[in-house]
Design a protein around this motif. Structure first.
Motif, mmCIF file in Angstrom:
data_model
loop_
_atom_site.group_PDB
_atom_site.id
_atom_site.type_symbol
_atom_site.label_atom_id
_atom_site.label_comp_id
_atom_site.label_asym_id
_atom_site.label_seq_id
_atom_site.Cartn_x
_atom_site.Cartn_y
_atom_site.Cartn_z
ATOM 1 N N ALA A 123 6.811 -52.066 -25.505
ATOM 2 C CA ALA A 123 6.150 -50.771 -25.649
ATOM 3 C C ALA A 123 7.147 -49.627 -25.506
ATOM 4 C CB ALA A 123 5.040 -50.636 -24.608
ATOM 5 N N ALA A 124 8.127 -49.788 -24.620
ATOM 6 C CA ALA A 124 9.122 -48.735 -24.431
ATOM 7 C C ALA A 124 9.957 -48.522 -25.686
ATOM 8 C CB ALA A 124 10.026 -49.087 -23.253
ATOM 9 N N PHE A 127 8.033 -46.184 -27.917
ATOM 10 C CA PHE A 127 8.048 -44.805 -27.453
ATOM 11 C C PHE A 127 9.435 -44.166 -27.507
ATOM 12 C CE2 PHE A 127 4.167 -46.129 -24.974
ATOM 13 C CZ PHE A 127 3.294 -45.289 -25.652
ATOM 14 N N ARG A 135 3.587 -39.379 -30.744
ATOM 15 C CA ARG A 135 4.266 -40.348 -29.880
ATOM 16 C C ARG A 135 4.459 -39.815 -28.464
ATOM 17 N NH1 ARG A 135 10.540 -41.554 -30.813
ATOM 18 N NH2 ARG A 135 10.523 -39.415 -30.018
ATOM 19 N N ASP A 136 5.006 -38.625 -28.341
ATOM 20 C CA ASP A 136 5.296 -38.070 -27.020
ATOM 21 C C ASP A 136 4.015 -37.780 -26.238
ATOM 22 O OD1 ASP A 136 7.959 -38.220 -27.672
ATOM 23 O OD2 ASP A 136 8.080 -36.134 -28.359
ATOM 24 N N PHE A 139 2.689 -41.068 -25.001
ATOM 25 C CA PHE A 139 3.501 -41.560 -23.883
ATOM 26 C C PHE A 139 3.185 -40.810 -22.598
ATOM 27 C CE2 PHE A 139 7.409 -41.036 -21.364
ATOM 28 C CZ PHE A 139 7.602 -42.356 -20.970
ATOM 29 N N TYR A 142 -0.105 -42.012 -21.263
ATOM 30 C CA TYR A 142 -0.007 -43.361 -20.700
ATOM 31 C C TYR A 142 0.696 -43.355 -19.347
ATOM 32 C CZ TYR A 142 0.969 -48.375 -20.440
ATOM 33 O OH TYR A 142 1.055 -49.671 -20.046
ATOM 34 N N ARG A 188 11.864 -47.112 -21.193
ATOM 35 C CA ARG A 188 12.062 -46.046 -22.173
ATOM 36 C C ARG A 188 13.212 -45.132 -21.762
ATOM 37 N NH1 ARG A 188 10.708 -40.692 -22.513
ATOM 38 N NH2 ARG A 188 10.405 -39.838 -24.622
#
Length: 305
Positions: A123-124, A127, A135-136, A139, A142, A188
């Motif tokens: 997942a990282a 992102f 996207r940001d 993230f 989340y 990430r």
């Protein structure tokens, strides 16, 4: 003749002043070095004192594990027992099924750690390296779930597991802990330190995003992977509330629940309680010593320092 004598006198008279000036200019530097050394000495002395204060309970637990029960709570503390009872480490296995508890804890810790490393790193990558709208913002939403306490959604989780028929199974704990926002955040931050030119060159060579993640990004992320694995393993091994809520069968209990049951049954056998505690700490100590170098490097390069 008088003029030359006067010049020599003036030169010799100015020499001490110039030398004294140099000494005067050097003095602040020496004072600065002295103050810096004194500050470092105070800092190290404070760190040593803090480390000693942290290690005292562990030292007391280790010493108490080889004592008699009536010697554990003596005042003042008897740091060196009159007689070492090493047989405590053999008797503990006959009092409770400690091997079963340790095996359950090891199975859950290894399985959950492997899944969190896999899902968190995957997942990282999305992102950090993939480009898609929102996207940001996704993230951020989340990662913000880290701030939500587990007690806030503990009951809904249990209801879901109960309706799925997964209560009193290891699968319930594995599914609930296989994903973690902290692991995604940690990985990430490390992925962002990997130059984007490497991924672009791989794309030009025809490598897919899955291939870039598996063949390029993961091999370059060993410190972060080790850090995430160590943190997840320790957290899962020390978890008490999760197994306490979902595991009711004695054969499925982890070492934390098993030791708690031992305390309830043999509440006066303090030496045995300390022996079980020492045995429960040893796997964590071994794992940390093996991954310490990667752990420090991963934390220092992932924006967590």
């Amino acid at each position: 003749m008088n003029t030359s004598v006067l010049r020599e006198d003036s030169t010799t008279a100015e020499a001490p002043h110039s030398t004294g000036g140099e000494w005067g200019r050097a003095a602040p530097g020496s004072h600065h070095r002295t103050a810096r050394l004194a500050g470092s000495a105070v800092l190290y002395a404070g760190l040593i004192a803090l480390s000693a204060a942290i290690l005292v309970p562990f030292a007391w637990m280790l010493v108490s594990s080889v004592k008699r029960d009536n010697e554990v709570l003596t005042v003042p503390i008897q740091w060196i027992p009159q007689e070492f009872h090493w047989d405590n480490f053999t008797h503990i296995w006959t009092r409770i099924p400690l091997l079963t508890y340790l095996g359950n804890s090891l199975f859950l810790s290894v399985t959950i750690t492997g899944l969190q490393v896999l899902t968190g790193s995957f997942a990282a990558y999305g992102f950090a390296k993939a480009r898609f709208p929102g996207r940001d913002a996704l993230f951020l939403a989340y990662v913000s779930t880290i701030a939500v306490p587990w007690q806030a959604y503990m009951v809904p989780q249990y209801i879901i597991m109960e309706r799925l028929g997964l209560v009193n199974t290891r699968l319930s704990l594995i599914l609930l802990q296989a994903f973690g926002a902290f692991g995604v955040f940690l990985m990430r931050q490390y992925y962002l330190t990997i130059p984007e030119e490497i991924s672009e060159a791989a794309r030009l060579d025809g490598l897919s995003e899955y291939g870039i993640w598996a063949r390029i990004v993961l091999p370059l992320s060993k410190p972060a992977l080790a850090s995430l694995a160590l943190l997840t393993f320790v957290n899962t091994w020390n978890d008490y509330m999760g197994p306490f809520i979902y595991l009711t069968d004695n054969e499925l209990w982890t070492v934390q629940i098993g030791l708690r049951q031992f305390v309830g049954i043999y509440d006066s056998q303090y030496a045995m309680i300390m022996t079980g505690s020492v045995l429960s700490v040893l796997p964590i100590l071994v794992v940390f010593l093996l991954g310490q170098r990667y752990f420090v490097q991963g934390i220092a390069t992932s924006g967590m320092k």
